[in-house]
Design an enzyme around this catalytic site. Structure first.
Site, PDB file in Angstrom:
ATOM      1  N   GLY A 270       1.405  -1.351   0.037  1.00 19.47           N
ATOM      2  CA  GLY A 270      -0.178  -0.117   0.117  1.00 19.47           C
ATOM      3  C   GLY A 270       0.870   1.206  -0.018  1.00 19.47           C
ATOM      4  O   GLY A 270       2.007   1.281  -0.405  1.00 19.47           O
TER       5      GLY A 270
ATOM      6  N   GLU B   6       5.822 -11.294  -5.957  1.00 16.71           N
ATOM      7  CA  GLU B   6       4.338 -11.608  -7.128  1.00 16.71           C
ATOM      8  C   GLU B   6       4.252 -11.007  -8.443  1.00 16.71           C
ATOM      9  O   GLU B   6       4.235 -11.838  -8.773  1.00 16.71           O
ATOM     10  CB  GLU B   6       2.578 -10.271  -6.386  1.00 16.71           C
ATOM     11  CG  GLU B   6       2.702  -9.534  -6.525  1.00 16.71           C
ATOM     12  CD  GLU B   6       3.503  -8.355  -5.238  1.00 16.71           C
ATOM     13  OE1 GLU B   6       3.872  -7.576  -5.409  1.00 16.71           O
ATOM     14  OE2 GLU B   6       4.373  -9.415  -4.294  1.00 16.71           O
TER      15      GLU B   6
ATOM     16  N   PHE C 134      10.182   3.652   2.484  1.00 20.48           N
ATOM     17  CA  PHE C 134      10.450   3.245   3.478  1.00 20.48           C
ATOM     18  C   PHE C 134      10.616   2.111   4.399  1.00 20.48           C
ATOM     19  O   PHE C 134      10.047   0.906   3.319  1.00 20.48           O
ATOM     20  CB  PHE C 134       8.717   3.848   4.198  1.00 20.48           C
ATOM     21  CG  PHE C 134       8.231   5.230   4.698  1.00 20.48           C
ATOM     22  CD1 PHE C 134       7.993   6.213   5.312  1.00 20.48           C
ATOM     23  CD2 PHE C 134       7.610   5.734   3.588  1.00 20.48           C
ATOM     24  CE1 PHE C 134       7.797   7.671   5.458  1.00 20.48           C
ATOM     25  CE2 PHE C 134       6.481   7.054   3.610  1.00 20.48           C
ATOM     26  CZ  PHE C 134       6.929   7.999   4.360  1.00 20.48           C
TER      27      PHE C 134
ATOM     28  N   HIS D 178       8.267  -7.344  -3.318  1.00 20.77           N
ATOM     29  CA  HIS D 178       7.129  -8.494  -4.068  1.00 20.77           C
ATOM     30  C   HIS D 178       8.309  -9.523  -5.054  1.00 20.77           C
ATOM     31  O   HIS D 178       8.026  -8.837  -6.300  1.00 20.77           O
ATOM     32  CB  HIS D 178       6.914  -6.715  -5.115  1.00 20.77           C
ATOM     33  CG  HIS D 178       6.300  -5.659  -4.744  1.00 20.77           C
ATOM     34  ND1 HIS D 178       4.724  -5.909  -4.606  1.00 20.77           N
ATOM     35  CD2 HIS D 178       6.732  -4.607  -4.060  1.00 20.77           C
ATOM     36  CE1 HIS D 178       3.954  -4.655  -3.517  1.00 20.77           C
ATOM     37  NE2 HIS D 178       5.551  -3.508  -2.894  1.00 20.77           N
TER      38      HIS D 178
ATOM     39  N   CYS E 217       5.686  -5.538   1.503  1.00 25.63           N
ATOM     40  CA  CYS E 217       6.038  -4.496   1.569  1.00 25.63           C
ATOM     41  C   CYS E 217       5.055  -2.876   2.263  1.00 25.63           C
ATOM     42  O   CYS E 217       5.547  -3.477   3.924  1.00 25.63           O
ATOM     43  CB  CYS E 217       4.871  -3.854   0.188  1.00 25.63           C
ATOM     44  SG  CYS E 217       5.945  -1.374  -0.434  1.00 25.63           S
TER      45      CYS E 217
END
Length: 377
Positions: free
Chosen positions: A237, A350, A309, A348, A264
């Site tokens: 997000g 995915e 971040f 990530h 994430c």
């Protein structure tokens, strides 16, 4: 038509506009992926960001309705060196210019993106304003617009991107990309918190025999536990993770109750729930070619990233161990807490866009869900 990108430090980049006309603001970032611009555009993690692509030519494969990661384009603006005048791909269903125009997103091409990215790398990400049309003729005014726009630090953007209500996900991956399907409508139930979740994450969970229920980001832990899930997933997000205080509290309440897996922003929220801290990075990691070392296996994975971040390495994580680090700058890329049954990665797995080196993490989560535990020693 004339277009302009104005940075808060006064730097100006001009070019040719495409997509929608108007003025938009956002945090200026760059992505080093060679492919996958449509997945980048539709990733909710890019909400309120102007994305610069380092690859020279963009748009040559057009767009389609299959590779999107959400229901809309989330970037505030799109900066490219050269917009391809030719679209040629067997799956294309339109061109990038018309797609961004329909989505109300401004694009700018013919920009010296190498100079722009070098500037960001030395000065850090910053606020910017992008204009296409008459407003582009006044760069000084655009600089002031950029300076008056919100800063990403302290900004909770999850509320903008999360789903409005709970839903069940059943779509699987296209078998031409992922051949190992184990779809099971009666499989273990996993509840996925939607902090800005990408479609391919949901597909990969469903592919592996899990029933997936997606809940809004604000859903209390008590309501999640009332569903009697076999596991909980924390999604990616946008924005500052420390600002999403309700998510941190909910995850803290879930720890030790069910297996937890975060990616994430979900990784950052898990770190905060464990008592750690997060920090804003100078220019972040965004691309499909980041080297991450798995400290448990000593294997180096080439991975896809999108984050500004990170969990601070000296955080007090209540007994969790760091499992992955970025080999470019030693950023924390993975956590595991054996006793509480939780693990996460910053990058990530995915692979959308990006390589497939880290798909094993989904299998690891499924194994722990099936065994009733999140971590095996």
């Amino acid at each position: 038509m004339q277009a302009c990108l104005a940075l808060e430090d006064g730097r100006i980049f001009t070019g040719t506009g495409f997509g929608a006309e108007g003025v938009q603001t956002g945090e200026l970032v760059f992505n080093t992926s060679m492919t996958g611009y449509q997945e980048i555009l539709t990733d909710p993690s890019y909400h309120k960001q102007i994305v610069t692509m380092t690859v020279a030519h963009v748009g040559n494969t057009g767009v389609n309705l299959h590779d999107v990661e959400s229901e809309r384009v989330w970037v505030s603006g799109f900066v490219v060196r050269s917009l391809s005048p030719v679209v040629s791909n067997w799956r294309e269903q339109g061109d990038l210019d018309a797609y961004l125009k329909a989505q109300g997103v401004i694009g700018i091409s013919e920009v010296a993106t190498r100079a722009l990215v070098r500037h960001i790398r030395s000065s850090g990400v910053m606020r910017a304003a992008i204009a296409h049309g008459p407003a582009a003729a006044d760069p000084a005014a655009l600089v002031e617009v950029a300076r008056q726009s919100p800063d990403m630090s302290g900004w909770n953007l999850v509320d903008d991107v999360t789903c409005a209500e709970t839903y069940h996900w059943t779509e699987r991956s296209d078998p031409q990309w992922y051949r190992d399907h184990r779809y099971n409508p009666a499989g273990p139930l996993v509840v996925a918190y939607d902090f800005g979740i990408k479609h391919n994450i949901l597909r990969l969970l469903t592919d592996r025999g899990l029933r997936v229920t997606v809940v809004p980001a604000q859903t209390p832990a008590s309501e999640v536990l009332a569903l009697n899930p076999a596991g909980v997933f924390l999604s990616n997000g946008p924005g500052d993770p420390a600002a999403v205080t309700y998510a941190i509290d909910n995850v803290r309440a879930l720890l030790g109750q069910v297996p937890v897996f975060g990616i994430c922003l979900g990784h950052q929220i898990l770190g905060l729930a464990l008592g750690g801290k997060t920090e804003k990075m100078r220019f972040g990691h965004r691309g499909g070619n980041q080297p991450v070392k798995n400290l448990l296996t000593d294997v180096v994975e080439i991975s896809s990233h999108n984050h500004g971040f990170a969990v601070t390495p000296d955080s007090d994580l209540s007994g969790a161990e760091i499992t992955h680090i970025n080999l470019n700058d030693n950023t924390v890329e993975g956590l595991r807490h054996v006793e509480l049954g939780a693990f996460s990665v910053q990058y990530h797995p995915e692979a959308s866009p990006g390589p497939h080196d880290s798909l094993y993490l989904f299998d690891e989560f499924v194994g722990r869900v099936q065994q009733g535990q999140a971590v095996t020693k």
